[in-house]
Design a protein around this motif. Sequence first.
Motif, PDB file in Angstrom:
ATOM      1  N   GLY A   1       0.796  -1.216   0.000  1.00  0.00           N
ATOM      2  CA  GLY A   1       0.000   0.000   0.000  1.00  0.00           C
ATOM      3  C   GLY A   1       0.827   1.263   0.000  1.00  0.00           C
ATOM      4  N   ASP A   2       2.122   1.150   0.324  1.00  0.00           N
ATOM      5  CA  ASP A   2       2.972   2.338   0.362  1.00  0.00           C
ATOM      6  C   ASP A   2       3.108   2.948  -1.028  1.00  0.00           C
ATOM      7  N   ARG A   3       3.105   4.262  -1.064  1.00  0.00           N
ATOM      8  CA  ARG A   3       3.458   5.001  -2.276  1.00  0.00           C
ATOM      9  C   ARG A   3       4.924   5.379  -2.148  1.00  0.00           C
ATOM     10  N   VAL A   4       5.732   4.980  -3.117  1.00  0.00           N
ATOM     11  CA  VAL A   4       7.178   5.129  -3.023  1.00  0.00           C
ATOM     12  C   VAL A   4       7.723   5.828  -4.254  1.00  0.00           C
ATOM     13  N   ARG A   5       8.973   6.324  -4.111  1.00  0.00           N
ATOM     14  CA  ARG A   5       9.714   6.874  -5.254  1.00  0.00           C
ATOM     15  C   ARG A   5      10.838   5.900  -5.571  1.00  0.00           C
ATOM     16  N   VAL A   6      11.026   5.671  -6.854  1.00  0.00           N
ATOM     17  CA  VAL A   6      11.899   4.592  -7.312  1.00  0.00           C
ATOM     18  C   VAL A   6      12.866   5.112  -8.368  1.00  0.00           C
ATOM     19  N   VAL A   7      14.103   4.591  -8.340  1.00  0.00           N
ATOM     20  CA  VAL A   7      15.088   4.875  -9.384  1.00  0.00           C
ATOM     21  C   VAL A   7      15.548   3.550  -9.976  1.00  0.00           C
ATOM     22  N   GLY A   8      16.240   3.627 -11.087  1.00  0.00           N
ATOM     23  CA  GLY A   8      16.766   2.419 -11.720  1.00  0.00           C
ATOM     24  C   GLY A   8      15.879   1.927 -12.845  1.00  0.00           C
ATOM     25  N   ASP A   9      15.935   0.647 -13.085  1.00  0.00           N
ATOM     26  CA  ASP A   9      15.224   0.035 -14.198  1.00  0.00           C
ATOM     27  C   ASP A   9      13.770  -0.228 -13.807  1.00  0.00           C
ATOM     28  N   VAL A  10      12.858   0.559 -14.349  1.00  0.00           N
ATOM     29  CA  VAL A  10      11.424   0.382 -14.084  1.00  0.00           C
ATOM     30  C   VAL A  10      10.711  -0.111 -15.340  1.00  0.00           C
ATOM     31  N   SER A  11      11.464  -0.798 -16.212  1.00  0.00           N
ATOM     32  CA  SER A  11      10.875  -1.305 -17.452  1.00  0.00           C
ATOM     33  C   SER A  11       9.957  -2.493 -17.200  1.00  0.00           C
ATOM     34  N   GLY A  12      10.197  -3.206 -16.104  1.00  0.00           N
ATOM     35  CA  GLY A  12       9.406  -4.388 -15.819  1.00  0.00           C
ATOM     36  C   GLY A  12       9.881  -5.632 -16.538  1.00  0.00           C
ATOM     37  N   ARG A  13      10.983  -5.548 -17.253  1.00  0.00           N
ATOM     38  CA  ARG A  13      11.500  -6.716 -17.965  1.00  0.00           C
ATOM     39  C   ARG A  13      12.021  -7.753 -16.993  1.00  0.00           C
ATOM     40  N   ASP A  14      12.035  -9.025 -17.420  1.00  0.00           N
ATOM     41  CA  ASP A  14      12.557 -10.104 -16.593  1.00  0.00           C
ATOM     42  C   ASP A  14      14.005  -9.821 -16.206  1.00  0.00           C
ATOM     43  N   GLY A  15      14.288  -9.979 -14.926  1.00  0.00           N
ATOM     44  CA  GLY A  15      15.646  -9.760 -14.442  1.00  0.00           C
ATOM     45  C   GLY A  15      15.951  -8.323 -14.065  1.00  0.00           C
TER      46      GLY A  15
ATOM     47  N   LEU B   1      15.693  -4.780 -11.976  1.00  0.00           N
ATOM     48  CA  LEU B   1      15.532  -4.506 -10.553  1.00  0.00           C
ATOM     49  C   LEU B   1      15.685  -3.011 -10.313  1.00  0.00           C
ATOM     50  N   ALA B   2      14.655  -2.411  -9.754  1.00  0.00           N
ATOM     51  CA  ALA B   2      14.690  -0.995  -9.408  1.00  0.00           C
ATOM     52  C   ALA B   2      15.057  -0.840  -7.936  1.00  0.00           C
ATOM     53  N   ARG B   3      15.109   0.416  -7.475  1.00  0.00           N
ATOM     54  CA  ARG B   3      15.511   0.687  -6.095  1.00  0.00           C
ATOM     55  C   ARG B   3      14.573   1.723  -5.482  1.00  0.00           C
ATOM     56  N   ILE B   4      13.989   1.361  -4.322  1.00  0.00           N
ATOM     57  CA  ILE B   4      13.112   2.285  -3.599  1.00  0.00           C
ATOM     58  C   ILE B   4      13.980   3.244  -2.799  1.00  0.00           C
ATOM     59  N   VAL B   5      13.825   4.544  -3.057  1.00  0.00           N
ATOM     60  CA  VAL B   5      14.668   5.528  -2.381  1.00  0.00           C
ATOM     61  C   VAL B   5      13.887   6.406  -1.410  1.00  0.00           C
ATOM     62  N   GLU B   6      12.553   6.363  -1.473  1.00  0.00           N
ATOM     63  CA  GLU B   6      11.763   7.205  -0.574  1.00  0.00           C
ATOM     64  C   GLU B   6      10.376   6.611  -0.400  1.00  0.00           C
ATOM     65  N   VAL B   7       9.867   6.673   0.822  1.00  0.00           N
ATOM     66  CA  VAL B   7       8.488   6.276   1.116  1.00  0.00           C
ATOM     67  C   VAL B   7       7.687   7.544   1.368  1.00  0.00           C
TER      68      VAL B   7
END
Length: 340
Positions: free
Chosen positions: A71-85, A87-93
């Motif tokens: 349920g958390d709304r987060v801010r994310v960096v990195g690969d957000v393409s959703g492709r197999d393999g 991995l993005a990174r959550i940097v803020e909640v």
Amino acid sequence: MTSRYGEHDAEHYERPRRRTRPRTKDRPSYDDAVEARVVTVDRGRFTLLHEGRTVMAMKSRPLGRKGVVVGDRVRVVGDVSGRDGSLARIVEVQPRTTTLRRTADDDDPVERVIVSNAEQLVVVTALADPEPRPRLIDRALVAAYDAGMSPLLCLTKADLADPETLLSTYRSLGVPWVVTQLKGPDGASDLTELRSRLAGRTSVLVGHSGVGKSTLVNALVPDAHREVGHVNAVTGRGRHTSTSAYMLELPPHPDTDEPGWIIDTPGIRSFGLAHVQPEHLIEAFPDLDEMTEDCPRGCTHGADEPECGLDEALAAGEADQARVDSFRRLLAAREGASDW
């Protein structure tokens, strides 16, 4: 005093000093971070939803021990393409609007956030097979009021017992309720009223195992494929089928075209309420709260409290006896055993 080591021993020489640069106080701004929502958590990996895509992510180190929950709304960096393999990174909640908490036991000071940003707590209970557990319902209502969430009582298996027996206990509290019929005379499911109450809102479903939560979720979201369990004929208890909380988008409501979200949670057998304070609980009942303004300091508003404003209001005929009794039952549930 002679040295332990001679000049030809390696230990005689001074160790070289570390010549590392001091850690900078500047922190990344993450201006390129995008927003996403956590839909499930599994062993340190987070499944997010970003622009309709499913993204796998991990928590960044600067977040430390800060928990990230469904349920958390987060801010994310990195690969957000959703492709197999990928991995993005959550940097803020992002700040939470609501948090549904529990403790392992009533004397456990450690709070655990179950889900966040939900507006409605749907207490799912079967009318039979297994039998209803009013203590479960009371404790869930206490948690909902403390979290600032709207409660909804959802009764399943109405073909096995009369709902009126249970509903008579909660009418004085003004708790809204729906009776679901998953298998009507023609084999169809009637969830019209429940769908209306879920439309346009984020709702979390709670209840003990075997009450039909997963069956309900599968009926509401046909492609959910949540595993369905059975009730043990000897113990009367259900088997855990959901092992983690999972957020699902509901189909748009035909009248309002609003989708809504539901969060299915595992069946819970203990729900400690050590974090709930009596003054927070009474605030969920504005009419009763107004009657306690002159209560002595530290009054919990329980039945054994001397000079409680609720008793004075009852004596003056200004309060409804059934409503006060129902509130005090919830207050007692906070102090009772946490095993549902």
